[in-house]
Design a protein around this motif. Structure first.
Motif, mmCIF file in Angstrom:
data_model
loop_
_atom_site.group_PDB
_atom_site.id
_atom_site.type_symbol
_atom_site.label_atom_id
_atom_site.label_comp_id
_atom_site.label_asym_id
_atom_site.label_seq_id
_atom_site.Cartn_x
_atom_site.Cartn_y
_atom_site.Cartn_z
ATOM 1 N N TYR A 1 0.886 -1.116 -0.048
ATOM 2 C CA TYR A 1 -0.027 -0.129 0.155
ATOM 3 C C TYR A 1 0.832 1.125 -0.053
ATOM 4 N N SER A 2 0.640 2.267 -0.993
ATOM 5 C CA SER A 2 1.250 3.446 -0.928
ATOM 6 C C SER A 2 0.339 4.496 -0.395
ATOM 7 N N SER A 3 0.850 5.345 0.714
ATOM 8 C CA SER A 3 0.132 6.613 0.993
ATOM 9 C C SER A 3 -0.053 7.735 -0.194
ATOM 10 N N ARG A 4 -1.248 8.493 -0.272
ATOM 11 C CA ARG A 4 -1.169 9.357 -1.181
ATOM 12 C C ARG A 4 -0.659 10.774 -0.399
ATOM 13 N N LEU A 5 -0.697 10.562 0.766
ATOM 14 C CA LEU A 5 -0.330 11.828 1.650
ATOM 15 C C LEU A 5 1.032 12.142 1.832
ATOM 16 N N ASP A 6 1.872 11.053 1.790
ATOM 17 C CA ASP A 6 3.324 11.027 1.909
ATOM 18 C C ASP A 6 3.971 10.009 1.324
ATOM 19 N N ASN A 7 5.233 9.501 1.360
ATOM 20 C CA ASN A 7 5.817 8.699 0.693
ATOM 21 C C ASN A 7 5.887 7.089 1.364
ATOM 22 N N LYS B 1 4.963 3.552 2.666
ATOM 23 C CA LYS B 1 4.561 2.447 2.102
ATOM 24 C C LYS B 1 4.516 1.285 3.112
ATOM 25 N N LYS B 2 3.448 0.701 2.983
ATOM 26 C CA LYS B 2 3.207 -0.451 3.911
ATOM 27 C C LYS B 2 3.161 -1.884 3.179
ATOM 28 N N PHE B 3 3.868 -2.656 3.632
ATOM 29 C CA PHE B 3 4.106 -4.029 2.934
ATOM 30 C C PHE B 3 3.192 -5.087 3.981
ATOM 31 N N VAL B 4 2.507 -6.127 3.404
ATOM 32 C CA VAL B 4 2.011 -7.332 4.060
ATOM 33 C C VAL B 4 2.963 -8.484 3.474
ATOM 34 N N PHE B 5 3.681 -9.180 4.445
ATOM 35 C CA PHE B 5 4.211 -10.464 3.901
ATOM 36 C C PHE B 5 3.423 -11.701 4.415
ATOM 37 N N GLU C 1 2.791 11.727 12.072
ATOM 38 C CA GLU C 1 1.934 10.930 11.834
ATOM 39 C C GLU C 1 2.096 10.409 10.123
ATOM 40 N N LEU C 2 2.761 9.294 9.805
ATOM 41 C CA LEU C 2 2.893 9.189 8.294
ATOM 42 C C LEU C 2 1.962 8.047 8.166
ATOM 43 N N GLY C 3 1.450 8.046 6.657
ATOM 44 C CA GLY C 3 0.651 6.800 6.181
ATOM 45 C C GLY C 3 -0.625 6.790 6.772
ATOM 46 N N SER C 4 -1.039 7.845 7.295
ATOM 47 C CA SER C 4 -2.473 7.799 8.131
ATOM 48 C C SER C 4 -3.666 7.574 7.217
ATOM 49 N N ASP C 5 -3.526 7.491 5.917
ATOM 50 C CA ASP C 5 -4.450 7.135 4.791
ATOM 51 C C ASP C 5 -4.480 5.508 4.649
ATOM 52 N N ILE C 6 -3.321 4.774 4.906
ATOM 53 C CA ILE C 6 -3.315 3.324 4.616
ATOM 54 C C ILE C 6 -3.118 2.385 6.039
ATOM 55 N N ALA C 7 -4.224 2.774 6.805
ATOM 56 C CA ALA C 7 -4.286 1.817 7.992
ATOM 57 C C ALA C 7 -3.052 1.774 8.773
ATOM 58 N N ALA C 8 -2.699 3.032 9.320
ATOM 59 C CA ALA C 8 -1.669 3.440 9.954
ATOM 60 C C ALA C 8 -1.078 2.399 11.444
ATOM 61 N N ALA C 9 -2.039 2.041 12.162
ATOM 62 C CA ALA C 9 -1.593 1.272 13.244
ATOM 63 C C ALA C 9 -0.989 -0.117 13.181
ATOM 64 N N CYS C 10 0.109 -0.348 14.024
ATOM 65 C CA CYS C 10 0.568 -1.765 13.683
ATOM 66 C C CYS C 10 -0.604 -2.588 13.861
ATOM 67 N N GLY C 11 -0.501 -3.732 13.015
ATOM 68 C CA GLY C 11 -1.617 -4.838 13.123
ATOM 69 C C GLY C 11 -3.122 -4.532 12.440
ATOM 70 N N GLN C 12 -3.148 -3.451 11.803
ATOM 71 C CA GLN C 12 -4.256 -3.372 11.176
ATOM 72 C C GLN C 12 -4.414 -3.766 9.942
ATOM 73 N N LEU C 13 -3.137 -3.917 9.159
ATOM 74 C CA LEU C 13 -3.257 -4.267 7.571
ATOM 75 C C LEU C 13 -3.212 -5.872 8.023
ATOM 76 N N ARG C 14 -2.593 -6.336 8.767
ATOM 77 C CA ARG C 14 -2.637 -7.952 8.931
ATOM 78 C C ARG C 14 -3.811 -8.247 9.310
ATOM 79 N N ARG C 15 -4.546 -7.533 10.309
ATOM 80 C CA ARG C 15 -5.989 -7.760 10.541
ATOM 81 C C ARG C 15 -6.798 -7.966 9.284
ATOM 82 N N SER C 16 -6.823 -6.759 8.521
ATOM 83 C CA SER C 16 -7.763 -6.825 7.373
ATOM 84 C C SER C 16 -7.620 -7.825 6.404
ATOM 85 N N VAL C 17 -6.126 -8.177 6.197
ATOM 86 C CA VAL C 17 -5.720 -9.502 5.235
ATOM 87 C C VAL C 17 -6.363 -10.705 5.943
#
Ligand code: SF4
Length: 348
Positions: free
Chosen positions: A76-82, A84-88, A329-345
Protein backbone atom coordinates in the motif's frame (compact mmCIF):
# COMPACT_ATOMS: atom_id res chain seq x y z
CA UNK A 1 19.51 -38.67 5.22
CA UNK A 2 17.35 -35.69 4.22
CA UNK A 3 14.44 -36.42 1.85
CA UNK A 4 14.44 -34.66 -1.50
CA UNK A 5 12.48 -31.39 -1.37
CA UNK A 6 13.04 -30.79 2.37
CA UNK A 7 14.94 -27.51 2.81
CA UNK A 8 17.56 -26.77 5.44
CA UNK A 9 16.16 -23.30 6.06
CA UNK A 10 16.06 -19.94 4.35
CA UNK A 11 18.90 -17.93 2.86
CA UNK A 12 18.56 -14.98 5.28
CA UNK A 13 18.99 -17.20 8.33
CA UNK A 14 22.45 -18.25 7.15
CA UNK A 15 25.58 -16.72 8.65
CA UNK A 16 28.82 -16.48 6.71
CA UNK A 17 30.14 -19.40 8.78
CA UNK A 18 27.07 -21.49 7.81
CA UNK A 19 27.89 -20.81 4.18
CA UNK A 20 31.58 -21.72 4.65
CA UNK A 21 30.40 -25.05 6.09
CA UNK A 22 27.89 -25.57 3.31
CA UNK A 23 30.46 -24.80 0.59
CA UNK A 24 32.87 -27.28 2.17
CA UNK A 25 30.18 -29.98 2.10
CA UNK A 26 29.51 -29.18 -1.56
CA UNK A 27 33.24 -29.19 -2.42
CA UNK A 28 33.08 -25.52 -3.37
CA UNK A 29 35.93 -23.12 -2.73
CA UNK A 30 35.49 -20.94 0.36
CA UNK A 31 35.49 -17.64 -1.55
CA UNK A 32 32.14 -18.80 -2.98
CA UNK A 33 30.65 -18.54 0.53
CA UNK A 34 31.63 -14.87 0.68
CA UNK A 35 30.23 -14.21 -2.78
CA UNK A 36 26.92 -15.87 -1.89
CA UNK A 37 26.67 -14.18 1.53
CA UNK A 38 27.22 -10.79 -0.11
CA UNK A 39 23.85 -11.19 -1.83
CA UNK A 40 21.97 -11.20 1.48
CA UNK A 41 22.42 -7.46 1.94
CA UNK A 42 21.26 -6.91 -1.64
CA UNK A 43 17.82 -8.24 -0.76
CA UNK A 44 17.52 -11.04 -3.31
CA UNK A 45 14.38 -13.14 -3.42
CA UNK A 46 15.44 -15.66 -6.07
CA UNK A 47 18.78 -17.49 -6.43
CA UNK A 48 18.76 -16.70 -10.17
CA UNK A 49 19.55 -13.10 -9.12
CA UNK A 50 23.03 -14.23 -7.94
CA UNK A 51 24.66 -13.09 -11.16
CA UNK A 52 28.26 -13.94 -10.18
CA UNK A 53 27.37 -17.50 -9.11
CA UNK A 54 27.31 -20.30 -11.69
CA UNK A 55 24.08 -22.07 -12.55
CA UNK A 56 25.06 -25.37 -10.95
CA UNK A 57 25.82 -23.73 -7.59
CA UNK A 58 22.56 -21.78 -7.77
CA UNK A 59 20.73 -25.10 -8.27
CA UNK A 60 22.51 -26.57 -5.24
CA UNK A 61 21.47 -23.54 -3.18
CA UNK A 62 17.87 -23.81 -4.39
CA UNK A 63 17.79 -27.50 -3.47
CA UNK A 64 18.86 -26.77 0.12
CA UNK A 65 17.42 -23.35 0.96
CA UNK A 66 14.39 -21.14 0.39
CA UNK A 67 15.74 -17.94 -1.19
CA UNK A 68 13.53 -15.76 1.03
CA UNK A 69 11.43 -16.46 4.13
CA UNK A 70 8.95 -13.75 3.05
CA UNK A 71 6.54 -13.42 0.18
CA UNK A 72 5.14 -9.99 -0.58
CA UNK A 73 1.39 -10.32 -0.39
CA UNK A 74 0.12 -6.72 -0.47
CA UNK A 75 1.71 -3.30 -0.84
CA UNK A 76 0.00 0.00 0.00
CA UNK A 77 1.28 3.48 -0.83
CA UNK A 78 0.12 6.58 1.00
CA UNK A 79 -1.26 9.40 -1.11
CA UNK A 80 -0.39 11.87 1.68
CA UNK A 81 3.33 11.12 1.93
CA UNK A 82 5.79 8.53 0.66
CA UNK A 83 4.97 5.94 3.30
CA UNK A 84 4.63 2.37 2.02
CA UNK A 85 3.23 -0.55 3.94
CA UNK A 86 3.94 -4.15 3.10
CA UNK A 87 2.08 -7.29 4.10
CA UNK A 88 4.27 -10.40 3.91
CA UNK A 89 3.31 -14.08 4.16
CA UNK A 90 5.73 -16.32 5.99
CA UNK A 91 6.42 -19.85 4.74
CA UNK A 92 4.00 -21.34 7.27
CA UNK A 93 1.16 -18.98 6.30
CA UNK A 94 1.57 -16.49 9.16
CA UNK A 95 1.24 -12.86 8.15
CA UNK A 96 3.31 -9.85 9.22
CA UNK A 97 3.61 -6.16 8.29
CA UNK A 98 6.52 -3.82 7.67
CA UNK A 99 6.52 -0.10 6.91
CA UNK A 100 8.85 2.14 4.90
CA UNK A 101 8.84 5.85 5.78
CA UNK A 102 10.68 8.70 4.12
CA UNK A 103 12.34 11.40 6.20
CA UNK A 104 14.75 14.23 5.45
CA UNK A 105 17.70 11.98 6.40
CA UNK A 106 16.56 9.11 4.15
CA UNK A 107 14.38 6.05 4.63
CA UNK A 108 13.41 4.33 7.84
CA UNK A 109 12.01 0.81 7.93
CA UNK A 110 9.80 -0.46 10.73
CA UNK A 111 9.75 -4.24 11.12
CA UNK A 112 7.72 -6.84 13.00
CA UNK A 113 9.35 -9.13 15.55
CA UNK A 114 6.52 -11.64 16.01
CA UNK A 115 3.53 -12.90 14.04
CA UNK A 116 0.89 -11.61 16.44
CA UNK A 117 1.50 -10.47 19.99
CA UNK A 118 0.91 -11.90 23.44
CA UNK A 119 0.76 -8.51 25.20
CA UNK A 120 -2.86 -7.66 24.35
CA UNK A 121 -2.60 -3.88 24.77
CA UNK A 122 -6.20 -2.71 24.80
CA UNK A 123 -5.82 -0.08 22.06
CA UNK A 124 -3.80 -2.17 19.61
CA UNK A 125 -4.94 -3.71 16.34
CA UNK A 126 -2.62 -6.68 16.93
CA UNK A 127 -4.36 -7.57 20.18
CA UNK A 128 -7.24 -10.02 19.87
CA UNK A 129 -5.84 -11.60 16.71
CA UNK A 130 -4.07 -14.40 18.50
CA UNK A 131 -0.40 -15.18 18.60
CA UNK A 132 1.30 -17.02 15.74
CA UNK A 133 4.94 -17.34 16.71
CA UNK A 134 8.25 -15.57 17.18
CA UNK A 135 9.98 -14.44 14.00
CA UNK A 136 13.35 -15.99 13.22
CA UNK A 137 16.50 -13.89 12.84
CA UNK A 138 16.29 -14.48 9.07
CA UNK A 139 12.69 -13.26 8.90
CA UNK A 140 13.63 -10.03 10.66
CA UNK A 141 16.74 -9.48 8.52
CA UNK A 142 14.81 -10.23 5.33
CA UNK A 143 12.28 -7.47 6.10
CA UNK A 144 15.13 -4.94 6.21
CA UNK A 145 17.02 -6.34 3.21
CA UNK A 146 14.02 -6.73 0.89
CA UNK A 147 12.63 -3.28 1.68
CA UNK A 148 16.09 -1.72 1.42
CA UNK A 149 16.26 -3.07 -2.14
CA UNK A 150 12.82 -1.62 -2.92
CA UNK A 151 14.00 1.90 -1.98
CA UNK A 152 17.25 1.59 -3.89
CA UNK A 153 19.30 0.79 -0.76
CA UNK A 154 18.33 4.04 0.94
CA UNK A 155 17.44 2.68 4.41
CA UNK A 156 19.24 4.71 7.08
CA UNK A 157 17.27 3.72 10.17
CA UNK A 158 15.54 0.62 11.48
CA UNK A 159 12.84 0.50 14.14
CA UNK A 160 11.62 -2.73 15.72
CA UNK A 161 8.18 -1.35 16.44
CA UNK A 162 5.83 -3.33 14.20
CA UNK A 163 3.75 -6.34 15.21
CA UNK A 164 4.99 -8.10 18.34
CA UNK A 165 6.86 -7.33 21.54
CA UNK A 166 10.58 -7.53 20.61
CA UNK A 167 11.71 -8.44 24.15
CA UNK A 168 9.25 -11.36 24.11
CA UNK A 169 11.46 -12.75 21.31
CA UNK A 170 14.62 -11.80 23.17
CA UNK A 171 17.29 -14.20 21.88
CA UNK A 172 16.34 -13.73 18.23
CA UNK A 173 16.18 -9.95 18.71
CA UNK A 174 19.71 -9.83 20.13
CA UNK A 175 21.09 -12.03 17.34
CA UNK A 176 19.23 -9.93 14.74
CA UNK A 177 20.81 -6.72 16.09
CA UNK A 178 24.29 -8.25 16.02
CA UNK A 179 23.83 -9.39 12.44
CA UNK A 180 22.29 -6.07 11.39
CA UNK A 181 25.47 -4.20 12.33
CA UNK A 182 27.84 -6.86 10.93
CA UNK A 183 30.20 -5.10 8.45
CA UNK A 184 30.00 -8.13 6.13
CA UNK A 185 26.18 -8.01 6.22
CA UNK A 186 23.70 -5.13 6.13
CA UNK A 187 26.11 -3.03 8.20
CA UNK A 188 23.57 -0.68 9.81
CA UNK A 189 24.93 1.14 12.86
CA UNK A 190 22.96 0.30 16.00
CA UNK A 191 22.96 4.01 16.81
CA UNK A 192 20.40 4.21 14.02
CA UNK A 193 18.21 1.45 15.43
CA UNK A 194 15.28 1.82 17.83
CA UNK A 195 13.72 -1.06 19.74
CA UNK A 196 10.33 -0.52 21.31
CA UNK A 197 9.02 -2.41 24.33
CA UNK A 198 5.73 -2.21 26.19
CA UNK A 199 7.76 -2.60 29.37
CA UNK A 200 9.14 -6.10 30.04
CA UNK A 201 11.23 -4.93 32.98
CA UNK A 202 13.34 -8.08 33.44
CA UNK A 203 14.36 -8.05 29.76
CA UNK A 204 15.14 -4.31 29.88
CA UNK A 205 17.58 -4.99 32.72
CA UNK A 206 19.06 -8.03 30.97
CA UNK A 207 19.50 -6.02 27.78
CA UNK A 208 21.85 -3.56 29.56
CA UNK A 209 24.51 -6.31 29.64
CA UNK A 210 24.23 -6.95 25.89
CA UNK A 211 25.97 -3.61 25.36
CA UNK A 212 24.15 -2.93 22.10
CA UNK A 213 23.88 0.86 21.60
CA UNK A 214 20.33 1.03 20.22
CA UNK A 215 17.76 3.61 21.29
CA UNK A 216 15.33 2.03 23.70
CA UNK A 217 11.77 3.21 23.40
CA UNK A 218 9.22 2.36 26.09
CA UNK A 219 5.47 2.48 25.42
CA UNK A 220 4.45 4.27 28.60
CA UNK A 221 1.11 5.83 27.60
CA UNK A 222 0.13 6.72 31.18
CA UNK A 223 1.18 9.00 34.04
CA UNK A 224 0.48 6.39 36.73
CA UNK A 225 -0.15 2.71 37.40
CA UNK A 226 -3.95 3.00 37.57
CA UNK A 227 -4.27 4.31 34.02
CA UNK A 228 -1.46 2.16 32.64
CA UNK A 229 -3.10 -1.02 33.89
CA UNK A 230 -6.25 -0.12 31.96
CA UNK A 231 -4.31 0.23 28.72
CA UNK A 232 -1.52 -2.33 29.01
CA UNK A 233 -2.29 -5.60 30.82
CA UNK A 234 1.41 -6.48 31.30
CA UNK A 235 1.56 -3.51 33.72
CA UNK A 236 0.03 -5.85 36.32
CA UNK A 237 3.20 -7.95 36.20
CA UNK A 238 5.59 -5.00 35.84
CA UNK A 239 4.21 -2.09 37.89
CA UNK A 240 4.76 1.53 36.93
CA UNK A 241 7.44 2.34 39.51
CA UNK A 242 9.50 -0.73 38.53
CA UNK A 243 9.27 0.26 34.88
CA UNK A 244 10.45 3.83 35.50
CA UNK A 245 13.30 2.55 37.69
CA UNK A 246 14.34 0.07 34.96
CA UNK A 247 14.26 2.87 32.37
CA UNK A 248 16.46 5.03 34.59
CA UNK A 249 18.89 2.16 35.17
CA UNK A 250 19.09 1.53 31.43
CA UNK A 251 19.69 5.22 30.65
CA UNK A 252 22.34 5.66 33.35
CA UNK A 253 24.17 2.40 32.48
CA UNK A 254 24.14 2.96 28.72
CA UNK A 255 24.51 6.74 28.82
CA UNK A 256 21.77 6.82 26.21
CA UNK A 257 18.57 8.77 26.57
CA UNK A 258 15.48 6.59 26.80
CA UNK A 259 12.37 7.49 24.81
CA UNK A 260 8.94 7.24 26.44
CA UNK A 261 6.13 6.90 23.90
CA UNK A 262 2.88 8.46 25.07
CA UNK A 263 -0.21 8.00 22.86
CA UNK A 264 -2.93 10.45 23.85
CA UNK A 265 -6.42 8.94 24.19
CA UNK A 266 -9.38 11.28 24.62
CA UNK A 267 -10.71 11.31 28.18
CA UNK A 268 -8.25 8.66 29.41
CA UNK A 269 -4.72 10.06 29.72
CA UNK A 270 -4.83 13.43 27.95
CA UNK A 271 -5.62 15.98 30.68
CA UNK A 272 -3.21 18.66 31.94
CA UNK A 273 -3.21 17.00 35.37
CA UNK A 274 -1.88 13.83 33.66
CA UNK A 275 0.88 15.88 32.04
CA UNK A 276 1.76 17.33 35.47
CA UNK A 277 1.92 13.82 36.95
CA UNK A 278 4.07 12.59 34.09
CA UNK A 279 6.43 15.54 34.46
CA UNK A 280 6.81 14.79 38.18
CA UNK A 281 7.68 11.15 37.41
CA UNK A 282 10.25 12.00 34.72
CA UNK A 283 11.80 15.15 36.18
CA UNK A 284 15.63 15.16 35.96
CA UNK A 285 15.70 11.80 34.17
CA UNK A 286 17.78 11.14 31.03
CA UNK A 287 14.75 10.77 28.80
CA UNK A 288 12.63 12.17 26.07
CA UNK A 289 8.84 12.00 25.66
CA UNK A 290 7.36 11.30 22.26
CA UNK A 291 3.70 12.32 22.17
CA UNK A 292 1.52 10.57 19.60
CA UNK A 293 -1.97 11.38 18.45
CA UNK A 294 -3.41 7.91 19.10
CA UNK A 295 -4.38 5.82 16.11
CA UNK A 296 -8.03 4.91 16.08
CA UNK A 297 -8.57 1.23 15.31
CA UNK A 298 -11.97 0.29 13.87
CA UNK A 299 -13.93 -1.78 16.38
CA UNK A 300 -12.02 -0.49 19.42
CA UNK A 301 -13.40 2.17 21.75
CA UNK A 302 -10.34 4.41 21.93
CA UNK A 303 -10.43 7.88 20.39
CA UNK A 304 -7.50 10.17 19.77
CA UNK A 305 -7.15 13.30 21.90
CA UNK A 306 -8.02 16.52 20.05
CA UNK A 307 -5.26 18.67 18.55
CA UNK A 308 -5.74 21.51 21.13
CA UNK A 309 -5.59 18.94 23.96
CA UNK A 310 -2.38 17.47 22.57
CA UNK A 311 -0.81 20.93 22.29
CA UNK A 312 -1.89 21.79 25.83
CA UNK A 313 -0.41 18.52 27.16
CA UNK A 314 2.85 19.26 25.37
CA UNK A 315 3.01 22.78 26.81
CA UNK A 316 2.66 21.47 30.36
CA UNK A 317 5.58 19.09 29.82
CA UNK A 318 7.69 21.86 28.28
CA UNK A 319 6.90 24.19 31.18
CA UNK A 320 8.28 21.46 33.45
CA UNK A 321 11.49 21.20 31.39
CA UNK A 322 10.66 17.77 30.03
CA UNK A 323 12.19 17.07 26.64
CA UNK A 324 9.17 16.45 24.41
CA UNK A 325 8.31 16.07 20.72
CA UNK A 326 5.13 15.32 18.84
CA UNK A 327 5.54 12.35 16.52
CA UNK A 328 4.65 13.13 12.94
CA UNK A 329 1.94 10.81 11.71
CA UNK A 330 2.88 9.13 8.43
CA UNK A 331 0.74 6.98 6.18
CA UNK A 332 -2.48 7.79 8.04
CA UNK A 333 -4.57 6.95 4.96
CA UNK A 334 -3.29 3.36 4.74
CA UNK A 335 -4.30 1.69 8.02
CA UNK A 336 -1.55 3.29 10.05
CA UNK A 337 -1.59 1.41 13.35
CA UNK A 338 0.58 -1.66 13.62
CA UNK A 339 -1.46 -4.80 13.06
CA UNK A 340 -4.29 -3.13 11.16
CA UNK A 341 -3.17 -4.38 7.75
CA UNK A 342 -2.53 -7.88 9.05
CA UNK A 343 -5.99 -7.87 10.57
CA UNK A 344 -7.68 -6.74 7.37
CA UNK A 345 -5.80 -9.33 5.28
CA UNK A 346 -6.57 -12.17 7.71
CA UNK A 347 -10.24 -11.19 7.87
CA UNK A 348 -10.56 -10.82 4.09
S1 SF4 B 1 1.10 -2.31 21.19
FE1 SF4 B 1 2.89 -3.58 20.68
S2 SF4 B 1 3.17 -4.81 22.55
FE2 SF4 B 1 1.10 -3.99 22.68
S3 SF4 B 1 -0.24 -5.59 21.75
FE3 SF4 B 1 0.33 -4.13 20.12
S4 SF4 B 1 2.13 -5.06 19.15
FE4 SF4 B 1 1.90 -6.03 21.16
Amino acid sequence: MRSAGIKLGDFYSLTLQDLYNWCEQQNLESYRAEQIFNWQKKGISDFDQLSNIDKQTRSLLAADFDPSPLQLREEYSSRLDNTKKFVFSLRDGNIIESVLMEYRFGYSVCISSQAGCRMQCRFCASAGQGFGRDLTVGEMLAQVALINKMCDYGVKRVTVMGIGEPFDNYDNLVEFLKRLRDPTGLHISLRRVTVSTCGLVDKMIKFIDENLPITLSVSLHAPNQVIRKKLIPIAVKYPYRQLIDAGEKYAVSSGRRITYEYALFAGINDQDKHAEQLAAVLRDKLCHVNLIAANEVPGLDFRSASEPRIQSFKKVLEANNINVTLRRELGSDIAAACGQLRRSVENA
